[in-house]
Design a protein around this motif. Sequence first.
Motif, short mmCIF file in Angstrom:
data_model
loop_
_atom_site.label_atom_id
_atom_site.label_comp_id
_atom_site.label_asym_id
_atom_site.label_seq_id
_atom_site.Cartn_x
_atom_site.Cartn_y
_atom_site.Cartn_z
N LEU A 4 0.86 -1.19 0.00
CA LEU A 4 0.00 0.00 0.00
C LEU A 4 0.89 1.23 0.00
CD1 LEU A 4 -2.73 1.53 0.40
CD2 LEU A 4 -2.43 1.17 2.86
N ILE A 5 0.64 2.15 -0.93
CA ILE A 5 1.39 3.40 -0.96
C ILE A 5 0.47 4.51 -0.45
CG2 ILE A 5 2.67 5.06 -2.39
CD1 ILE A 5 3.01 2.80 -4.47
N ILE A 6 0.87 5.17 0.64
CA ILE A 6 0.10 6.32 1.13
C ILE A 6 0.96 7.55 0.90
CG2 ILE A 6 -1.22 7.30 3.05
CD1 ILE A 6 -1.21 4.53 4.38
N GLU A 7 0.65 8.27 -0.13
CA GLU A 7 1.50 9.39 -0.59
C GLU A 7 0.61 10.35 -1.35
OE1 GLU A 7 3.66 11.98 -1.45
OE2 GLU A 7 5.20 10.48 -0.96
N LEU A 12 4.55 11.00 -7.90
CA LEU A 12 5.49 10.10 -7.22
C LEU A 12 4.82 8.77 -6.93
CD1 LEU A 12 8.15 9.46 -5.73
CD2 LEU A 12 7.21 10.58 -3.70
N SER A 13 3.59 8.82 -6.42
CA SER A 13 2.85 7.61 -6.09
C SER A 13 2.69 6.72 -7.33
CB SER A 13 1.48 7.99 -5.53
OG SER A 13 0.69 6.84 -5.38
N MET A 14 2.32 7.36 -8.45
CA MET A 14 2.10 6.57 -9.66
C MET A 14 3.40 5.95 -10.18
SD MET A 14 -0.85 8.98 -11.13
CE MET A 14 -0.78 8.75 -12.87
N ALA A 15 4.49 6.71 -10.08
CA ALA A 15 5.78 6.19 -10.52
C ALA A 15 6.20 4.99 -9.67
CB ALA A 15 6.84 7.28 -10.45
N TYR A 31 -4.25 8.59 -1.33
CA TYR A 31 -3.62 9.90 -1.52
C TYR A 31 -3.78 10.85 -0.33
CZ TYR A 31 -3.53 7.99 -6.20
OH TYR A 31 -3.32 7.17 -7.28
N ASN A 32 -4.37 10.36 0.75
CA ASN A 32 -4.38 11.17 1.98
C ASN A 32 -4.35 10.22 3.18
OD1 ASN A 32 -7.17 10.68 3.11
ND2 ASN A 32 -7.75 11.55 1.12
N GLY A 33 -4.06 10.77 4.35
CA GLY A 33 -3.87 9.94 5.54
C GLY A 33 -5.11 9.17 5.95
N ALA A 34 -6.28 9.81 5.85
CA ALA A 34 -7.51 9.16 6.30
C ALA A 34 -7.85 7.95 5.42
CB ALA A 34 -8.67 10.16 6.30
N ASP A 35 -7.78 8.13 4.10
CA ASP A 35 -8.03 6.99 3.20
C ASP A 35 -6.98 5.90 3.41
OD1 ASP A 35 -10.13 8.34 2.14
OD2 ASP A 35 -9.15 8.85 0.23
N GLY A 36 -5.74 6.34 3.55
CA GLY A 36 -4.65 5.39 3.76
C GLY A 36 -4.88 4.53 4.98
N MET A 57 -4.66 13.50 7.66
CA MET A 57 -4.08 12.87 8.84
C MET A 57 -2.62 12.62 8.51
SD MET A 57 -5.14 9.17 10.44
CE MET A 57 -6.03 9.33 11.95
N ASN A 58 -1.70 13.02 9.40
CA ASN A 58 -0.29 12.83 9.03
C ASN A 58 0.16 11.39 9.21
OD1 ASN A 58 1.13 12.36 11.56
ND2 ASN A 58 0.69 14.49 12.07
#
Length: 225
Positions: A4-7, A12-15, A31-36, A57-58
Amino acid sequence: MKVLIIEDEKSLSMALKELLVCEGFLVDAAYNGADGLDYALSGIYDIIILDITLPKMNGIEVLQTIRKNNISSAVLILTAKSETEDKIAGFKSGTDDYLTKPFVTEELIARVWALSRRNTMEYVDETLKYGDIELDRTHHLLKKDGSKIKLSTKEFQLMEMLMLNKDSVLKREYCITKIWGYESDIEYNSTDVYISFLRKKLGALKSKTVIKSVRGVGYSLGEKE
Ligand code: CA
């Protein structure tokens, strides 16, 4: 291996996703802390690549919440050079490795491979047992007494999950996300198809072990009465 990429930097995430997919990993992105966090709490990921500075969310909060919920995914934190204090906080809350931005992508891939090896080494049991059957995790064989049957990749994954969760009901949605991933549009009944294949193979082995359907929830292992 599921990553899982949370970025929040989409490019950058797609690469990263593209590179990891090329290496044979199954990859989801948030793509954000809450979804991640939502994704991570499903517990289906072997490795989570987690950025620190995220909207909603950090990364540190995400990590702390993941660990509080006993999710054991290996976590690789991405930090910016200016985030030294965050880095220390990250280690305290249960990260496994970190990488400072900007990084060379080869370095990230190498770290992910290292974490994936560490994760598989925890699989000490080469053979899982339930009732009268054994599952050979190296060769994907289902065995009973002297007989054995080869399982397809998906049959093996399902059987392994059933045996690892033998004391509880294996949820259908969990099977689907673990085997096919979040972004797949797999039909709900595909799991039933593979379960029926497994039942046939258990039958062919004349095993007393059965896969019970729990209506509206999923499946569990049991014995023929
Ligand atoms: Ca960021």
